[in-house]
Design an enzyme around this catalytic site. Structure first.
Site, PDB file in Angstrom:
ATOM      1  CG  LEU A  97       9.057   2.686  -6.335  1.00 49.41           C
ATOM      2  CD1 LEU A  97       8.695   2.019  -5.027  1.00 49.41           C
ATOM      3  CD2 LEU A  97       7.839   2.727  -7.243  1.00 49.41           C
ATOM      4  CB  CYS A 102     -19.477   2.801 -21.184  1.00 49.84           C
ATOM      5  SG  CYS A 102     -18.552   4.053 -20.276  1.00 49.84           S
ATOM      6  CB  CYS A 132     -23.418   3.691 -15.089  1.00 51.88           C
ATOM      7  SG  CYS A 132     -22.286   5.083 -14.991  1.00 51.88           S
ATOM      8  CB  CYS A 172     -19.391  -1.070 -18.147  1.00 52.70           C
ATOM      9  SG  CYS A 172     -19.441  -0.783 -16.368  1.00 52.70           S
ATOM     10  CD  GLU A 203      -2.947  -0.856  -0.136  1.00 57.82           C
ATOM     11  OE1 GLU A 203      -3.077   0.269  -0.667  1.00 57.82           O
ATOM     12  OE2 GLU A 203      -3.508  -1.871  -0.604  1.00 57.82           O
ATOM     13  CD  GLN A 210       1.069  10.601  -4.971  1.00 56.69           C
ATOM     14  OE1 GLN A 210       0.790  10.831  -6.140  1.00 56.69           O
ATOM     15  NE2 GLN A 210       0.556  11.288  -3.985  1.00 56.69           N
ATOM     16  CB  THR A 211       3.723   3.856  -7.471  1.00 55.93           C
ATOM     17  OG1 THR A 211       4.601   4.827  -6.902  1.00 55.93           O
ATOM     18  CG2 THR A 211       4.539   2.918  -8.331  1.00 55.93           C
ATOM     19  CE1 TYR A 266      -6.793   2.973  -0.984  1.00 56.79           C
ATOM     20  CE2 TYR A 266      -4.436   3.295  -0.700  1.00 56.79           C
ATOM     21  CZ  TYR A 266      -5.488   2.611  -1.267  1.00 56.79           C
ATOM     22  OH  TYR A 266      -5.237   1.559  -2.111  1.00 56.79           O
ATOM     23  CG  ASP A 270      -8.219   4.168  -4.608  1.00 58.83           C
ATOM     24  OD1 ASP A 270      -9.440   4.130  -4.903  1.00 58.83           O
ATOM     25  OD2 ASP A 270      -7.389   3.365  -5.079  1.00 58.83           O
ATOM     26  CB  CYS A 288     -14.768   2.580 -13.856  1.00 58.31           C
ATOM     27  SG  CYS A 288     -15.772   4.081 -13.904  1.00 58.31           S
ATOM     28  CE1 TYR A 312       4.689  12.602  -5.325  1.00 60.82           C
ATOM     29  CE2 TYR A 312       5.061  10.728  -6.780  1.00 60.82           C
ATOM     30  CZ  TYR A 312       4.508  11.977  -6.539  1.00 60.82           C
ATOM     31  OH  TYR A 312       3.777  12.586  -7.519  1.00 60.82           O
TER      32      TYR A 312
END
Length: 344
Positions: free
Chosen positions: A76, A195, A204, A198, A33, A38-39, A116, A134, A188, A78
């Site tokens: 990676l 769509c 939706c 989906c 996690e 950011q990855t 998160y 997220d 999504c 950050y």
């Protein structure tokens, strides 16, 4: 069939086989996690495998040297994530005897663990009934229910968490959280989702109202700052060079770099060479100065764009604290400098 039943059914048929999904052990789940903040999954997975091979337990990670952790993390980005990861591993190993906190609220106390990440660990490891929110969750829920709340607003997380909590089967929150994130990642998607195939194309709201590409609503980002870095790559009679550690707070904290001249704008040979001659390698004397790259390398970070030039500075005699090429590669560098060294 309800939203959550349809979603979970889709997940069981379409989910990716990811290494951290085959366990409820909080250590690899926490590790994954933190890495996936950011990855993208494709980029983060090799790093996850390297880390778990090098540090199979939280005790192994806690015992590691920070430079070793930063070196493995190299590329990676950050990097505060890696420093916080290391400190948290030490805290869990030393203060909690290697046992991760068992609830969402306690997990939030760990360094580098936000709402998160705490929700993800609490639900995946302990099956606690707590929703993850997220970017994927914002996107799926805002489109399905036509929610126009600005996801950059402070209140958005609370609103979407409440909605997710309502939808979540209370006897299996882990699979719902995994499913909604995977659905956002694979089906999504942010741009041009398909769509037509989906599972929710009949229910939706965004699709019915032709608003898929307008949701989620997100206000404009902050202005990006431009910075101009000129790196001085020394080369003495022994083919040694010199590097320094970035100790200031901000980008690349505790990583290494070549001596740096930061300027207000892009500068040419005359300006940089005059600065080098007056301020650097005074004890040795300078034989020659040349640009490696006439055009700046543009390195984009989320809030800054760096315009980077490398300058080769041949100097007389042996440089103080010089290091050879082989030793150089053992230090943790920002990826843009690492790539320069590798290709030089």
């Amino acid at each position: 069939m309800t939203f959550s039943n349809l979603l979970i059914q889709w997940y069981l048929q379409n989910k990716r086989d990811l290494p951290w999904r085959n366990t409820t052990n909080p250590y690899p789940i926490w590790l994954s996690e933190i890495m996936l903040q950011q990855t993208r999954v494709a980029q983060g997975t090799p790093y996850f495998l390297s880390f778990t091979a090098e540090f199979p337990t939280v005790f192994d990670l806690a015992k590691a040297d920070e430079e070793q952790v930063l070196k493995l993390w190299q590329g990676l980005g950050y990097y505060s994530r890696a420093r916080n990861l290391h400190k948290t591993a030490q805290y869990v190993a030393d203060e909690l005897s290697g046992v991760f906190p068992g609830t969402y609220k306690e997990l939030l106390q760990l360094k580098g663990v936000g709402e998160y990440t705490a929700a993800a660990i609490a639900s995946f490891s302990y099956n606690e009934v707590v929703p993850v929110v997220d970017g994927n969750v914002f996107r799926v829920l805002s489109r399905y229910f036509d929610v126009e709340t600005d996801i950059a607003a402070a209140s958005a997380k609370k609103e979407f968490a409440a909605l997710a909590f309502e939808l979540m089967p209370k006897d299996n929150p882990a699979i719902f959280n995994q499913a909604i994130m995977e659905f956002g990642a694979l089906q999504c998607v942010p741009k041009s989702p398909n769509c037509g195939i989906c599972i929710f194309n009949e229910s939706c709201a965004a699709l019915q109202k032709n608003k898929v590409d307008q949701l989620p609503v997100k206000s404009k980002k902050l202005k990006v700052r431009k910075r101009y870095f000129n790196y001085l790559v020394a080369n003495d009679e022994n083919k040694n060079t010199v590097i320094q550690k970035r100790t200031d707070k901000g980008i690349w904290h505790n990583l290494y770099e070549f001596p740096l001249i930061e300027t207000e704008k892009e500068e040419g040979f005359d300006f940089i060479s005059s600065r080098i001659l007056n301020e650097f390698f005074i004890n040795n004397g300078i034989v020659s100065i040349m640009e490696y790259n006439e055009k700046s390398i543009i390195h984009k970070l989320s809030h800054q764009h760096l315009y980077i030039k490398f300058w080769k500075v041949n100097i007389q005699g042996a440089i103080q604290n010089g290091i050879d090429t082989e030793t150089l590669t053992s230090f943790p560098f920002p990826i843009v400098i690492h790539n320069f060294i590798k290709n030089d």
